[in-house]
Scaffold this motif. Structure first.
Motif, PDB file in Angstrom:
ATOM      1  N   VAL A  16       0.848  -1.206   0.000  1.00  0.00           N
ATOM      2  CA  VAL A  16       0.000   0.000   0.000  1.00  0.00           C
ATOM      3  C   VAL A  16       0.876   1.245   0.000  1.00  0.00           C
ATOM      4  N   GLN A  17       1.951   1.202   0.768  1.00  0.00           N
ATOM      5  CA  GLN A  17       2.863   2.351   0.856  1.00  0.00           C
ATOM      6  C   GLN A  17       3.436   2.706  -0.528  1.00  0.00           C
ATOM      7  N   LEU A  18       3.906   1.703  -1.265  1.00  0.00           N
ATOM      8  CA  LEU A  18       4.438   1.929  -2.620  1.00  0.00           C
ATOM      9  C   LEU A  18       3.367   2.485  -3.554  1.00  0.00           C
ATOM     10  N   SER A  19       2.157   1.925  -3.425  1.00  0.00           N
ATOM     11  CA  SER A  19       1.041   2.368  -4.262  1.00  0.00           C
ATOM     12  C   SER A  19       0.725   3.847  -4.014  1.00  0.00           C
ATOM     13  N   LEU A  20       0.744   4.251  -2.741  1.00  0.00           N
ATOM     14  CA  LEU A  20       0.439   5.650  -2.386  1.00  0.00           C
ATOM     15  C   LEU A  20       1.521   6.603  -2.888  1.00  0.00           C
ATOM     16  N   ILE A  21       2.767   6.177  -2.804  1.00  0.00           N
ATOM     17  CA  ILE A  21       3.875   7.006  -3.309  1.00  0.00           C
ATOM     18  C   ILE A  21       3.682   7.253  -4.809  1.00  0.00           C
ATOM     19  N   LYS A  22       3.332   6.197  -5.549  1.00  0.00           N
ATOM     20  CA  LYS A  22       3.113   6.338  -7.006  1.00  0.00           C
ATOM     21  C   LYS A  22       1.946   7.261  -7.301  1.00  0.00           C
ATOM     22  N   LYS A  23       0.851   7.115  -6.522  1.00  0.00           N
ATOM     23  CA  LYS A  23      -0.332   7.973  -6.750  1.00  0.00           C
ATOM     24  C   LYS A  23       0.000   9.453  -6.500  1.00  0.00           C
ATOM     25  N   CYS A  24       0.813   9.702  -5.468  1.00  0.00           N
ATOM     26  CA  CYS A  24       1.194  11.099  -5.182  1.00  0.00           C
ATOM     27  C   CYS A  24       2.052  11.676  -6.297  1.00  0.00           C
TER      28      CYS A  24
END
Length: 228
Positions: free
Chosen positions: A220-228
């Motif tokens: 989830v952390q990696l996914s959020l970084i990409k979305k930002c």
């Protein structure tokens, strides 16, 4: 941290600003708001010991807690809790199972060894959702105090969607940024609108892990970084 006593915070900020001038380096101060995270009330002492398999009561009495009971000031949440529900305290450290519901109290059994409870610790109830999309009176008061103290960022705790961000934005000067703390499933569901509304996000991994499971956090952390 506005979840705790902030009466001396102005002295601390004053010291930080003096160091800032002396070092000629900008220092950002974040006001971390309490938000609508569920919390138990106060105890009569520190490190109240609850024994394994001991019965323990959560109620809405306005009294200081002890080794037999503690205040849980959310009557609507108490109503939703069922027999067999799990109650996790202190960021998921301690587990209680609901045995019985009676009017404005629930009787539980402690299922953790070495359970030591302190005042105002967090409560998490898996599989029960509660909608909170307004700033609490305390948060509104604390936003004004943080702006007056010269804080540079406001961290909004336990938000579920973008509504609290938009409400906070109206109260703040343009030079104060907003950090949206991502710590529950609802926020993940509404993450696109949250990112669009905020200046920054903070992945609050402790609370998020309690809600989605520790093994899911890195993904989830990696996914959020990409979305930002």
């Amino acid at each position: 941290n506005f979840s705790h006593d902030t009466k001396d915070v102005s002295k601390i900020i004053s010291k930080i600003r003096k160091i800032e001038k002396y070092k000629k380096k900008h220092i950002s101060i974040i006001a971390d708001l309490q938000g609508i995270k569920l919390r138990i009330g106060k105890f009569n002492k520190k490190n109240v010991k609850i024994k394994f398999n001991q019965k323990f009561i959560f109620d809405n009495k306005n009294k200081v807690g002890d080794s037999t009971r503690v205040r849980f000031p959310f009557p609507l949440v108490l109503k939703k809790i069922k027999k067999g529900s799990k109650i996790l305290l202190d960021d998921g450290k301690y587990l209680f199972i609901v045995l019985q519901k009676m009017n404005n109290k629930i009787i539980t059994k402690c299922k953790s060894l070495n359970c030591l409870l302190n005042s105002n610790k967090s409560v998490h109830i898996p599989k029960i959702d509660f909608k909170f999309d307004r700033l609490t009176p305390k948060d509104r008061k604390d936003i004004k105090a943080a702006a007056k103290l010269g804080c540079n960022w406001i961290a909004l705790s336990y938000l579920q969607n973008e509504k609290i961000i938009l409400e906070a934005r109206k109260m703040l000067r343009k030079d104060i940024g907003i950090i949206a703390k991502i710590e529950n499933k609802s926020a993940l569901k509404n993450i696109v609108k949250i990112i669009q509304a905020t200046d920054s996000i903070m992945i609050a991994r402790g609370d998020l892990a309690v809600d989605i499971g520790h093994s899911e956090v890195p993904k989830v952390q990696l996914s959020l970084i990409k979305k930002c």
